[in-house]
Motif scaffolding. Structure first.
Motif, short mmCIF file in Angstrom:
data_model
loop_
_atom_site.label_atom_id
_atom_site.label_comp_id
_atom_site.label_asym_id
_atom_site.label_seq_id
_atom_site.Cartn_x
_atom_site.Cartn_y
_atom_site.Cartn_z
N LEU A 1 -2.04 3.84 5.01
CA LEU A 1 -1.45 2.84 4.12
C LEU A 1 -0.33 2.08 4.81
O LEU A 1 -0.09 0.89 4.53
CB LEU A 1 -0.93 3.51 2.85
CG LEU A 1 -1.99 4.19 1.97
CD1 LEU A 1 -1.34 4.86 0.77
CD2 LEU A 1 -3.06 3.19 1.51
N ARG A 2 0.37 2.74 5.73
CA ARG A 2 1.47 2.08 6.44
C ARG A 2 0.97 1.01 7.40
O ARG A 2 1.75 0.15 7.84
CB ARG A 2 2.32 3.11 7.16
CG ARG A 2 3.13 3.98 6.20
CD ARG A 2 4.08 4.92 6.90
NE ARG A 2 4.84 5.70 5.92
CZ ARG A 2 4.88 7.02 5.87
NH1 ARG A 2 4.21 7.74 6.76
NH2 ARG A 2 5.59 7.64 4.94
N LEU B 1 -1.02 8.21 3.64
CA LEU B 1 0.14 7.38 4.00
C LEU B 1 0.09 6.79 5.41
O LEU B 1 0.44 5.61 5.58
CB LEU B 1 1.44 8.17 3.79
CG LEU B 1 2.11 7.94 2.44
CD1 LEU B 1 3.30 8.89 2.29
CD2 LEU B 1 2.56 6.50 2.25
N ASP C 1 0.81 -1.22 0.00
CA ASP C 1 0.00 0.00 0.00
C ASP C 1 0.84 1.27 0.00
O ASP C 1 0.52 2.23 -0.71
CB ASP C 1 -0.94 0.01 1.21
CG ASP C 1 -2.28 -0.65 0.93
OD1 ASP C 1 -2.43 -1.24 -0.16
OD2 ASP C 1 -3.18 -0.58 1.80
N ASP C 2 1.90 1.29 0.80
CA ASP C 2 2.63 2.56 0.94
C ASP C 2 3.76 2.70 -0.08
O ASP C 2 4.68 3.50 0.11
CB ASP C 2 3.13 2.76 2.36
CG ASP C 2 4.12 1.69 2.81
OD1 ASP C 2 4.38 0.75 2.04
OD2 ASP C 2 4.65 1.79 3.94
N TYR D 1 -1.81 11.72 -1.11
CA TYR D 1 -0.89 10.68 -0.64
C TYR D 1 -0.43 10.97 0.79
O TYR D 1 -0.36 10.07 1.64
CB TYR D 1 0.30 10.60 -1.58
CG TYR D 1 1.08 9.29 -1.57
CD1 TYR D 1 0.49 8.07 -1.24
CD2 TYR D 1 2.43 9.28 -1.92
CE1 TYR D 1 1.20 6.89 -1.26
CE2 TYR D 1 3.16 8.10 -1.95
CZ TYR D 1 2.54 6.90 -1.61
OH TYR D 1 3.28 5.73 -1.64
N SER E 1 -8.77 5.30 -2.52
CA SER E 1 -7.76 4.44 -3.14
C SER E 1 -7.79 4.57 -4.66
O SER E 1 -6.74 4.69 -5.30
CB SER E 1 -7.98 2.98 -2.74
OG SER E 1 -7.82 2.81 -1.34
N THR F 1 1.61 -2.66 6.17
CA THR F 1 2.95 -3.24 5.99
C THR F 1 3.60 -3.62 7.31
O THR F 1 4.82 -3.54 7.46
CB THR F 1 3.85 -2.26 5.21
OG1 THR F 1 3.87 -0.99 5.89
CG2 THR F 1 3.33 -2.04 3.81
#
Length: 300
Positions: A245-246, A242, A193-194, A238, A219, A249
């Motif tokens: 999105l992080r 972010l 994602d990131d 973004y 998205s 992970t």
């Protein structure tokens, strides 16, 4: 099947569980339809984010059946094919094809990380057992098996049904390595994602996304604006996205994305053991990220 099936935003769908621990098929169908209505071009169930390793064979087939029925001809269902054994992976690929899946995302086997000879044999057994187009999934961070650019090129040259690569090694240079060997033979996709804006700059045209489960409109906007206009066109969006999105992970990405869904009233955080919902300081930190994002959610 056209390679256009892979070019756009495709959710790695979470698997919803009811209070009794069973798969919530009614919500699964509703959730998938919402994703497509928001501009996503297909769905990938039964991946890492879908808690595939905790689902039985029959549950996996039933999930594909529900999604094919829900989406009909509007968008392809592209299930992940992962298993402890090659035999079971082959059986699952055949069963998903019989249920109406229109592509497959093929993973290395769970738990067993080995050499190229065995990985190649595993992959080839699945690919030759079905007529469906295939997305090769490379995620050495999760599966401890790394398909190098040369190995990806070898499989692509030998197996025409491989149409795309989901390159999730985290090494953005890998995308250039693949293109140097086989040009545009494969559609390049990312599952991180990131790194989506960075991936688009390196030739990625498809995104198997995680936080799309909670934020599909954002998205799709992020992907399309970055694809068409580069980083400058998407910098503000973004930057907002972010921190969310992080959450995709880290080891507890399933719990965190499901928690995000719960916070936006599009799902429940229930997970299947050995996963447990996040608690304490870990939960507080995640909720702060999610709640801050919701408060500052941009107008699209």
């Amino acid at each position: 099947m056209s390679k256009s099936m892979w070019q756009g935003v495709i959710p790695a769908l979470t698997t919803p569980f009811a209070a009794d621990g069973e798969v919530d098929h009614a919500f699964l169908a509703k959730h998938a339809k919402w994703q497509i209505e928001a501009g996503c071009i297909g769905v990938v169930p039964l991946g890492s984010l879908g808690e595939s390793a905790t689902l039985s064979f029959d549950e996996k087939v039933a999930i594909v059946r529900t999604l094919v029925k829900a989406l009909g001809d509007t968008a392809p269902v592209i299930p992940g094919i992962g298993s402890l054994s090659t035999d079971e992976a082959v059986r699952l690929a055949k069963a998903c094809e019989a249920e109406g899946a229109r592509g497959l995302m093929v993973l290395p086997p769970y738990a067993y990380s080995t050499d190229w000879k065995e990985m190649s044999a595993h992959f080839r057994a699945i690919a030759t057992a079905t007529k469906l187009p295939i997305l090769l999934y490379n995620n050495p961070i999760a599966y401890k098996t790394d398909f190098t650019a040369a190995q990806i090129a070898e499989l692509a040259n030998d197996l025409p049904q491989i149409e795309a690569i989901k390159e999730s090694s985290g090494d953005i240079r890998r995308l250039a390595d693949i293109q140097a060997l086989i040009g545009d033979r494969l559609v390049l996709m990312t599952g991180i994602d990131d790194a989506i804006v960075e991936g688009l700059a390196m030739g990625v045209t498809g995104w198997i996304a995680g936080q799309v489960n909670a934020f599909p409109h954002e998205s799709v906007a992020l992907f399309e604006r970055a694809r068409d206009g580069g980083y400058d066109a998407v910098k503000d969006l973004y930057s907002w996205f972010l921190p969310l999105l992080r959450l995709d992970t880290v080891p507890k990405f399933v719990q965190l994305i499901k928690l995000t869904q719960q916070c936006v009233d599009w799902g429940d955080e229930r997970v299947r053991a050995p996963r447990l919902v996040v608690e304490g300081a870990e939960r507080d930190a995640a909720l702060k990220v999610i709640e801050d994002a919701i408060k500052s959610r941009p107008e699209l």
